[in-house]
Design an enzyme around this catalytic site. Structure first.
Site, PDB file in Angstrom:
ATOM      1  N   HIS A   1      20.843  15.097  43.209  1.00 20.48           N
ATOM      2  CA  HIS A   1      20.982  13.656  42.998  1.00 20.48           C
ATOM      3  C   HIS A   1      21.520  12.946  44.243  1.00 20.48           C
ATOM      4  O   HIS A   1      22.063  11.848  44.145  1.00 20.48           O
ATOM      5  CB  HIS A   1      21.865  13.368  41.774  1.00 20.48           C
ATOM      6  CG  HIS A   1      21.216  13.736  40.472  1.00 20.48           C
ATOM      7  ND1 HIS A   1      21.910  13.873  39.295  1.00 20.48           N
ATOM      8  CD2 HIS A   1      19.906  13.992  40.164  1.00 20.48           C
ATOM      9  CE1 HIS A   1      21.063  14.209  38.312  1.00 20.48           C
ATOM     10  NE2 HIS A   1      19.858  14.295  38.823  1.00 20.48           N
TER      11      HIS A   1
ATOM     12  N   LEU B   1      33.657  22.255  29.236  1.00 21.79           N
ATOM     13  CA  LEU B   1      34.852  21.946  28.458  1.00 21.79           C
ATOM     14  C   LEU B   1      34.577  22.043  26.960  1.00 21.79           C
ATOM     15  O   LEU B   1      35.422  22.485  26.182  1.00 21.79           O
ATOM     16  CB  LEU B   1      35.321  20.523  28.817  1.00 21.79           C
ATOM     17  CG  LEU B   1      36.685  20.088  28.327  1.00 21.79           C
ATOM     18  CD1 LEU B   1      37.775  20.999  28.886  1.00 21.79           C
ATOM     19  CD2 LEU B   1      36.956  18.640  28.746  1.00 21.79           C
TER      20      LEU B   1
ATOM     21  N   ASN C   1      26.150  16.588  41.438  1.00 16.40           N
ATOM     22  CA  ASN C   1      27.253  15.752  41.924  1.00 16.40           C
ATOM     23  C   ASN C   1      26.950  15.179  43.297  1.00 16.40           C
ATOM     24  O   ASN C   1      26.331  15.831  44.138  1.00 16.40           O
ATOM     25  CB  ASN C   1      28.551  16.569  41.983  1.00 16.40           C
ATOM     26  CG  ASN C   1      28.965  17.051  40.609  1.00 16.40           C
ATOM     27  OD1 ASN C   1      28.475  16.554  39.606  1.00 16.40           O
ATOM     28  ND2 ASN C   1      29.853  18.030  40.561  1.00 16.40           N
TER      29      ASN C   1
HETATM   30  C1  BJW Z   1      34.351  19.410  31.940  1.00 17.55           C
HETATM   31  C2  BJW Z   1      35.593  19.033  32.365  1.00 17.55           C
HETATM   32  C3  BJW Z   1      36.374  20.038  32.904  1.00 17.55           C
HETATM   33  C4  BJW Z   1      34.718  17.296  31.580  1.00 17.55           C
HETATM   34  N1  BJW Z   1      35.889  21.272  32.992  1.00 17.55           N
HETATM   35  N2  BJW Z   1      33.889  20.652  32.021  1.00 17.55           N
HETATM   36  C5  BJW Z   1      13.566  10.254  27.761  1.00 17.55           C
HETATM   37  C6  BJW Z   1      13.588  11.638  27.542  1.00 17.55           C
HETATM   38  C7  BJW Z   1      13.744  12.542  28.596  1.00 17.55           C
HETATM   39  C8  BJW Z   1      13.899  12.091  29.901  1.00 17.55           C
HETATM   40  C9  BJW Z   1      13.870  10.725  30.106  1.00 17.55           C
HETATM   41  C10 BJW Z   1      13.697   9.826  29.067  1.00 17.55           C
HETATM   42  N3  BJW Z   1      13.728   8.566  29.597  1.00 17.55           N
HETATM   43  C11 BJW Z   1      13.908   8.658  30.930  1.00 17.55           C
HETATM   44  C12 BJW Z   1      13.997   9.963  31.259  1.00 17.55           C
HETATM   45  C13 BJW Z   1      14.245  10.524  32.620  1.00 17.55           C
HETATM   46  C14 BJW Z   1      15.639  10.240  33.112  1.00 17.55           C
HETATM   47  C15 BJW Z   1      16.649  10.747  32.071  1.00 17.55           C
HETATM   48  O1  BJW Z   1      16.989  11.908  32.009  1.00 17.55           O
HETATM   49  N4  BJW Z   1      17.182   9.848  31.245  1.00 17.55           N
HETATM   50  C16 BJW Z   1      18.137  10.256  30.203  1.00 17.55           C
HETATM   51  C17 BJW Z   1      19.124   9.143  30.016  1.00 17.55           C
HETATM   52  C18 BJW Z   1      17.348  10.624  28.949  1.00 17.55           C
HETATM   53  N5  BJW Z   1      15.792  10.966  34.358  1.00 17.55           N
HETATM   54  C19 BJW Z   1      15.420  10.447  35.506  1.00 17.55           C
HETATM   55  O2  BJW Z   1      14.999   9.304  35.612  1.00 17.55           O
HETATM   56  C20 BJW Z   1      15.497  11.364  36.717  1.00 17.55           C
HETATM   57  N6  BJW Z   1      14.261  11.352  37.405  1.00 17.55           N
HETATM   58  C21 BJW Z   1      13.137  11.856  36.855  1.00 17.55           C
HETATM   59  O3  BJW Z   1      13.115  12.319  35.718  1.00 17.55           O
HETATM   60  O4  BJW Z   1      12.053  11.844  37.686  1.00 17.55           O
HETATM   61  C22 BJW Z   1      10.793  12.388  37.180  1.00 17.55           C
HETATM   62  C23 BJW Z   1      10.741  13.888  37.231  1.00 17.55           C
HETATM   63  C24 BJW Z   1      10.191  14.612  36.188  1.00 17.55           C
HETATM   64  C25 BJW Z   1      10.095  16.009  36.235  1.00 17.55           C
HETATM   65  C26 BJW Z   1      10.548  16.675  37.341  1.00 17.55           C
HETATM   66  C27 BJW Z   1      11.092  15.956  38.380  1.00 17.55           C
HETATM   67  C28 BJW Z   1      11.194  14.573  38.308  1.00 17.55           C
HETATM   68  C29 BJW Z   1      16.572  10.899  37.682  1.00 17.55           C
HETATM   69  C30 BJW Z   1      17.945  11.067  37.110  1.00 17.55           C
HETATM   70  C31 BJW Z   1      18.985  10.526  38.086  1.00 17.55           C
HETATM   71  C32 BJW Z   1      20.395  10.619  37.523  1.00 17.55           C
HETATM   72  N7  BJW Z   1      21.264   9.903  38.378  1.00 17.55           N
HETATM   73  C33 BJW Z   1      22.694   9.904  38.082  1.00 17.55           C
HETATM   74  C34 BJW Z   1      23.380   8.921  39.055  1.00 17.55           C
HETATM   75  C35 BJW Z   1      23.441   9.558  40.446  1.00 17.55           C
HETATM   76  C36 BJW Z   1      24.225   8.727  41.389  1.00 17.55           C
HETATM   77  C37 BJW Z   1      25.646   8.507  40.939  1.00 17.55           C
HETATM   78  O5  BJW Z   1      26.456   9.449  40.938  1.00 17.55           O
HETATM   79  O6  BJW Z   1      25.978   7.372  40.586  1.00 17.55           O
HETATM   80  O7  BJW Z   1      23.228  11.222  38.213  1.00 17.55           O
HETATM   81  S1  BJW Z   1      23.074   9.483  36.379  1.00 17.55           S
HETATM   82  C38 BJW Z   1      24.471  10.567  36.239  1.00 17.55           C
HETATM   83  O8  BJW Z   1      24.200  11.580  35.240  1.00 17.55           O
HETATM   84  C39 BJW Z   1      24.556  11.307  37.588  1.00 17.55           C
HETATM   85  C40 BJW Z   1      24.853  12.707  37.160  1.00 17.55           C
HETATM   86  O9  BJW Z   1      24.483  13.623  38.172  1.00 17.55           O
HETATM   87  C41 BJW Z   1      24.032  12.841  35.887  1.00 17.55           C
HETATM   88  C42 BJW Z   1      24.463  13.958  34.969  1.00 17.55           C
HETATM   89  O10 BJW Z   1      25.772  13.741  34.513  1.00 17.55           O
HETATM   90  P1  BJW Z   1      26.764  14.980  34.327  1.00 17.55           P
HETATM   91  O11 BJW Z   1      27.077  15.572  35.629  1.00 17.55           O
HETATM   92  O12 BJW Z   1      26.227  15.881  33.287  1.00 17.55           O
HETATM   93  O13 BJW Z   1      28.096  14.236  33.825  1.00 17.55           O
HETATM   94  P2  BJW Z   1      28.542  13.832  32.319  1.00 17.55           P
HETATM   95  O14 BJW Z   1      29.655  12.884  32.447  1.00 17.55           O
HETATM   96  O15 BJW Z   1      27.376  13.400  31.532  1.00 17.55           O
HETATM   97  O16 BJW Z   1      29.063  15.196  31.688  1.00 17.55           O
HETATM   98  C43 BJW Z   1      30.237  15.835  32.153  1.00 17.55           C
HETATM   99  C44 BJW Z   1      30.436  17.112  31.370  1.00 17.55           C
HETATM  100  O17 BJW Z   1      31.550  17.788  31.911  1.00 17.55           O
HETATM  101  C45 BJW Z   1      30.716  16.901  29.874  1.00 17.55           C
HETATM  102  O18 BJW Z   1      29.928  17.806  29.093  1.00 17.55           O
HETATM  103  C46 BJW Z   1      32.208  17.245  29.716  1.00 17.55           C
HETATM  104  O19 BJW Z   1      32.521  17.870  28.487  1.00 17.55           O
HETATM  105  C47 BJW Z   1      32.392  18.212  30.859  1.00 17.55           C
HETATM  106  N8  BJW Z   1      33.743  18.240  31.397  1.00 17.55           N
HETATM  107  N9  BJW Z   1      35.757  17.656  32.079  1.00 17.55           N
HETATM  108  C48 BJW Z   1      34.625  21.517  32.517  1.00 17.55           C
HETATM  109  N10 BJW Z   1      37.631  19.764  33.330  1.00 17.55           N
END
Ligand code: BJW
Length: 242
Positions: free
Chosen positions: A116, A210, A99
């Site tokens: 992040h 959730l 976050n």
């Molecule tokens: C509740 C609730 C309640 C609701 N109680 N629960 C193909 C395959 C694999 C990987 C890749 C691929 N192609 C590209 C990639 C890599 C890419 C990636 O993962 N892409 C995917 C789309 C596949 N990743 C990257 O590019 C990352 N960098 C990278 O990999 O560098 C190389 C490296 C390799 C190895 C080691 C190290 C480095 C960078 C990723 C950057 C993500 N950035 C963001 C934006 C940040 C800025 C901003 O905030 O705007 O980060 S994207 C966004 O998603 C944000 C979040 O931190 C992130 C995760 O989201 P999160 O937190 O999980 O939210 P939600 O909405 O998805 O889920 C919420 C959950 O809560 C749900 O499950 C609900 O059920 C639950 N919930 N209410 C409890 N009340």
């Protein structure tokens, strides 16, 4: 969670779900942030190069919003767990959050990694400093460190960029006895891969979310419900009902 006496080192990963009940939108749930903006329009370096005003407006809006929000019972419970855990001999807790809000800090967490980045710093592309920042960036203000205008960007990690403090995270993981994932969909790597990394090292794994996340099957145990309910319950359990 059985065998609690054997647990000394804990790594906790949190995602947007932990802040949802504070009124901060998640990314991928219905009504979440990505429904109003395509990911590729706002969360990549290419998007920033193509349409900086759109990206800066998106982050200005969210930076302003988080400053009106308060930590909830889940943030406070994790702050309490860290404080109590630190009093135990040879016990450590590391909180890794995806976050970009500051609700964990305001909930009392101190040993905290923002993998992040964060809304409340800016990154100056001229001098590479990351000054504290609470105001809009859209009007291209000068960097308070070097004075150059128009070079500040949101200090967040976009797709294709390297998340912060990865070495520290993997070091904490390899010393952990328990890995807990809270409120994250398991859709974004490398964070989504931590559970498999932990399992590969024989570390116990617990999911609090959730609903089942994309990686739910990898966890030894999953508990489902709102973070403000399941997190304080789990923390009480870890602290022996304190
Ligand atoms: C509740 C609730 C309640 C609701 N109680 N629960 C193909 C395959 C694999 C990987 C890749 C691929 N192609 C590209 C990639 C890599 C890419 C990636 O993962 N892409 C995917 C789309 C596949 N990743 C990257 O590019 C990352 N960098 C990278 O990999 O560098 C190389 C490296 C390799 C190895 C080691 C190290 C480095 C960078 C990723 C950057 C993500 N950035 C963001 C934006 C940040 C800025 C901003 O905030 O705007 O980060 S994207 C966004 O998603 C944000 C979040 O931190 C992130 C995760 O989201 P999160 O937190 O999980 O939210 P939600 O909405 O998805 O889920 C919420 C959950 O809560 C749900 O499950 C609900 O059920 C639950 N919930 N209410 C409890 N009340």
């Amino acid at each position: 969670m059985g065998q609690m006496n054997e647990i000394r080192n804990i790594v906790i990963l949190t995602g947007a779900g932990v802040s949802a009940e504070s009124g901060i939108d998640t990314f991928r749930d219905a009504g979440g942030l990505w429904e109003q903006h395509k990911v590729e329009d706002v969360a990549t370096p290419e998007a920033f190069a193509r349409d900086p005003d759109l990206v800066l407006r998106f982050y200005d809006m969210r930076r302003e919003a988080i400053q009106t929000k308060e930590p909830n019972a889940a943030h406070h419970a994790l702050g309490r767990l860290e404080a109590e855990w630190a009093k135990r001999e040879d016990c450590e807790l590391t909180l890794v959050t995806q976050n970009v809000d500051d609700l964990h800090e305001r909930g009392g967490s101190e040993r905290l990694i923002h993998m992040h980045g964060g809304h409340l710093t800016a990154w100056c592309l001229a001098c590479d400093n990351r000054p504290e920042w609470r105001e809009p960036l859209l009007d291209r203000p000068p960097c308070p460190t070097c004075g150059v205008a128009g070079k500040l960007r949101p200090d967040v990690v976009w797709f294709g960029e390297m998340p912060y403090q990865m070495e520290e995270i993997y070091a904490a993981l390899s010393a952990a006895d328990l890995f807990v994932s809270i409120g994250t969909s398991g859709a974004v790597y490398p964070a989504a891969g931590f559970v498999q990394e932990a399992r590969g090292q024989g570390i116990r794994t617990l999911e609090l979310n959730l609903e089942p996340s994309q990686g739910s099957a990898y966890f030894d145990e999953s508990r489902h419900g709102p973070a403000t309910q399941v997190v304080p319950e789990w923390v009480d359990e870890m602290l022996g009902g304190l």
